[in-house]
Design an enzyme around this catalytic site. Structure first.
Site, PDB file in Angstrom:
ATOM      1  N   LYS A 164       4.204  -1.040  -0.996  1.00 50.89           N
ATOM      2  CA  LYS A 164       2.993  -0.334  -1.433  1.00 50.89           C
ATOM      3  C   LYS A 164       2.051  -0.017  -0.273  1.00 50.89           C
ATOM      4  O   LYS A 164       1.264   0.917  -0.336  1.00 50.89           O
ATOM      5  CB  LYS A 164       2.242  -1.154  -2.499  1.00 50.89           C
ATOM      6  CG  LYS A 164       1.445  -2.345  -1.960  1.00 50.89           C
ATOM      7  CD  LYS A 164       0.435  -2.830  -3.011  1.00 50.89           C
ATOM      8  CE  LYS A 164      -0.493  -3.914  -2.500  1.00 50.89           C
ATOM      9  NZ  LYS A 164       0.140  -5.226  -2.321  1.00 50.89           N
ATOM     10  N   HIS A 176       0.159 -15.395  -2.720  1.00 51.28           N
ATOM     11  CA  HIS A 176      -0.396 -14.391  -1.806  1.00 51.28           C
ATOM     12  C   HIS A 176      -1.844 -14.806  -1.587  1.00 51.28           C
ATOM     13  O   HIS A 176      -2.647 -14.759  -2.504  1.00 51.28           O
ATOM     14  CB  HIS A 176      -0.302 -12.988  -2.408  1.00 51.28           C
ATOM     15  CG  HIS A 176      -0.581 -11.888  -1.414  1.00 51.28           C
ATOM     16  ND1 HIS A 176      -1.680 -11.904  -0.593  1.00 51.28           N
ATOM     17  CD2 HIS A 176       0.106 -10.761  -1.117  1.00 51.28           C
ATOM     18  CE1 HIS A 176      -1.659 -10.819   0.179  1.00 51.28           C
ATOM     19  NE2 HIS A 176      -0.583 -10.114  -0.113  1.00 51.28           N
ATOM     20  N   GLU A 210       6.126 -11.572   2.382  1.00 55.97           N
ATOM     21  CA  GLU A 210       6.010 -10.154   1.984  1.00 55.97           C
ATOM     22  C   GLU A 210       4.950  -9.437   2.817  1.00 55.97           C
ATOM     23  O   GLU A 210       3.962  -8.936   2.282  1.00 55.97           O
ATOM     24  CB  GLU A 210       5.627 -10.064   0.499  1.00 55.97           C
ATOM     25  CG  GLU A 210       6.607 -10.731  -0.447  1.00 55.97           C
ATOM     26  CD  GLU A 210       5.974 -11.042  -1.808  1.00 55.97           C
ATOM     27  OE1 GLU A 210       4.750 -10.879  -1.969  1.00 55.97           O
ATOM     28  OE2 GLU A 210       6.717 -11.457  -2.706  1.00 55.97           O
TER      29      GLU A 210
HETATM   30  C1  LIG Z   1      -0.013  -6.107  -1.437  1.00 61.60           C
HETATM   31  C2  LIG Z   1       0.958  -7.212  -1.513  1.00 61.60           C
HETATM   32  C3  LIG Z   1       1.582  -7.678  -0.355  1.00 61.60           C
HETATM   33  C4  LIG Z   1       1.249  -7.187   1.039  1.00 61.60           C
HETATM   34  O1  LIG Z   1       0.023  -7.658   1.441  1.00 61.60           O
HETATM   35  P1  LIG Z   1      -0.460  -7.482   2.976  1.00 61.60           P
HETATM   36  O2  LIG Z   1      -1.777  -8.134   2.971  1.00 61.60           O
HETATM   37  O3  LIG Z   1      -0.500  -6.028   3.242  1.00 61.60           O
HETATM   38  O4  LIG Z   1       0.507  -8.198   3.834  1.00 61.60           O
HETATM   39  C5  LIG Z   1       2.538  -8.667  -0.488  1.00 61.60           C
HETATM   40  N1  LIG Z   1       2.868  -9.169  -1.691  1.00 61.60           N
HETATM   41  C6  LIG Z   1       2.296  -8.736  -2.836  1.00 61.60           C
HETATM   42  C7  LIG Z   1       2.729  -9.312  -4.120  1.00 61.60           C
HETATM   43  C8  LIG Z   1       1.311  -7.753  -2.784  1.00 61.60           C
HETATM   44  O5  LIG Z   1       0.730  -7.349  -3.917  1.00 61.60           O
END
Ligand SMILES: *Cc1c(COP(=O)(O)O)cnc(C)c1O
Length: 423
Positions: free
Chosen positions: A71, A200, A276
């Site tokens: 995304k 996260h 991620e």
């Molecule tokens: C947006 C998102 C990410 C990426 O986050 P960054 O801060 O750009 O590294 C990873 N995992 C999930 C589930 C997300 O929603």
């Protein structure tokens, strides 16, 4: 000079005899555009930088497999380069799954990391054999139980750095102490397979200790899950890693905190460790160059809102990229992009300036109260580190086109990846 073109899929990539810095490359392209009287904005995409970021990850966190969060920037060349390096992918929708799989990445390199999935997308994931997916609530478990018998579920817990740029745990994540053990019990009762824990800490993490706290919860929950007979062999550390080198919370420091926490909570583990990262890969390779389409002299007081400045000169500039385009990061990602003149100018005196986007909306403000040399209509502005959460949500509101991506890669890097066996 872009001396030769090679194809990566359908996209033209300029292959350079050697690595040239992004600023120099942007100058070269802008100078060519000036000769063609072409004033459209563009995004230079330095593919070498993607590879450098990937190597940095491998150096600092070799035990953790990155799954790029699509995304953040769905540019297909970015995705293809990461795929060729062996990266995995975090997808949150049917479309993202398809974009990644079209590059030739197999389903076992995908995680469907959206805890509240559209039912038809779950069926699509089953058809494409995407198995790893996250959940944080009972209703999702029941849905998956009905729709995707092969799902390998990863329980997302809420552990937050409250100072992160974009906290995510208001919306997602089960309470690690109260709700998460209940969900493991329910999964056992419903016969849904749980394989691990994810979290996260928030996008743009400022406090690395959040990762440590999350890993300590993950350890406890793995033990609880194992008590129900689950294998619990995946720990997914989500995103939040900074995107650019000059971030005040350096990646190296976060990586060190994570390595220490892994040693403490998961010493000599045979678990599969994944993460991620989104902005970590996407931010730096993209530089935006926009043209000053108009400039107006105003009393500086109009900009500073201070009547004392009424005798000073100020300038309002209008550039052909704004918050409805890739500067949407100012609104959605709480970003503060800082630009400057693309070419060195021999003017020294600085004036209070405002930089507006091109649309007829006063919300379309890129930089305010900026001290900058006087710029002329037709000159170019340069904004580095513009790849994360920019193009992904850009619109063409008011008829202003998105910046055109221009890909460049050095011959050496191209030679390294073109015969990749990962795609
Ligand atoms: C947006 C998102 C990410 C990426 O986050 P960054 O801060 O750009 O590294 C990873 N995992 C999930 C589930 C997300 O929603």
């Amino acid at each position: 000079m872009i001396s030769q073109f090679e194809l990566i899929g359908d996209d033209k990539v300029g292959v350079l005899p050697k690595q040239v810095n992004q600023l120099e490359m942007c100058r070269e392209i802008a100078a060519q555009k000036d000769m063609q009287e072409n004033d459209s904005s563009f995004m230079l995409v330095d593919l070498d930088k993607i590879i450098e970021r990937f190597n940095l990850w491998k150096r600092e966190l070799p035990m953790i497999e990155p799954f790029y969060a699509v995304k953040c920037n769905t540019d297909v060349v970015l995705i293809r380069v990461l795929a060729s390096l062996g990266c995995g992918f975090d997808c949150a929708s049917r479309e993202e799954i398809d974009i990644v799989m079209e590059t030739g990445v197999s389903a076992d390199r995908l995680i469907y990391a959206n805890p509240c999935k559209t039912r038809s997308f779950i069926v699509h994931a089953l058809e494409r054999d995407v198995r790893m997916m996250t959940f944080d609530n009972a209703e999702e478990l029941i849905k998956i139980g009905k729709l995707h018998p092969n799902a390998e579920m990863i329980l997302r817990i809420a552990v937050s750095d409250p100072t992160a740029t974009c906290p995510l745990n208001l919306k997602f994540g089960a309470d690690p102490v109260l709700a998460a053990p209940q969900l493991l019990k329910l999964a056992h009762e419903e016969g849904v397979n749980v394989v691990g824990i994810s979290f996260h800490v928030g996008s743009g993490c400022n406090d690395a200790t959040a990762y440590r706290t999350a890993l300590s919860h993950a350890k406890n929950l793995c033990e609880i899950g194992e008590g129900y007979g689950f294998k619990m062999d995946i720990i997914d550390m989500g995103g939040g890693f900074p995107g650019a080198e000059h971030a005040h919370n350096p990646f190296e420091k976060i990586a060190e905190t994570i390595r220490d926490a892994l040693d403490e909570f998961f010493p000599e583990t045979d678990k599969r460790l994944i993460a991620e990262p989104g902005r970590f890969f996407a931010a730096e390779p993209f530089s935006l160059v926009a043209n000053i389409i108009h400039a107006t002299e105003v009393p500086a007081s109009k900009i500073t809102k201070d009547p004392k400045d009424s005798a000073e000169h100020g300038y309002m500039y209008y550039i052909n990229e704004g918050v409805y385009g890739s500067f949407n990061c100012i609104l959605f990602d709480h970003a503060h992009p800082i630009g400057g003149p693309l070419f060195d100018v021999d003017r020294n005196e600085k004036y209070m300036s405002t930089i507006w986007g091109p649309t007829c909306d006063s919300l379309d403000l890129v930089e305010d109260k900026k001290l900058m040399v006087k710029m002329e209509i037709g000159e170019w502005m340069y904004y580095p580190d513009m790849g994360a959460y920019t193009l992904a949500a850009a619109t063409t509101f008011n008829g202003f086109a998105k910046p055109v991506p221009m890909y460049v890669m050095s011959e050496e890097m191209w030679a390294n990846i073109k015969d990749s066996n990962h795609i």
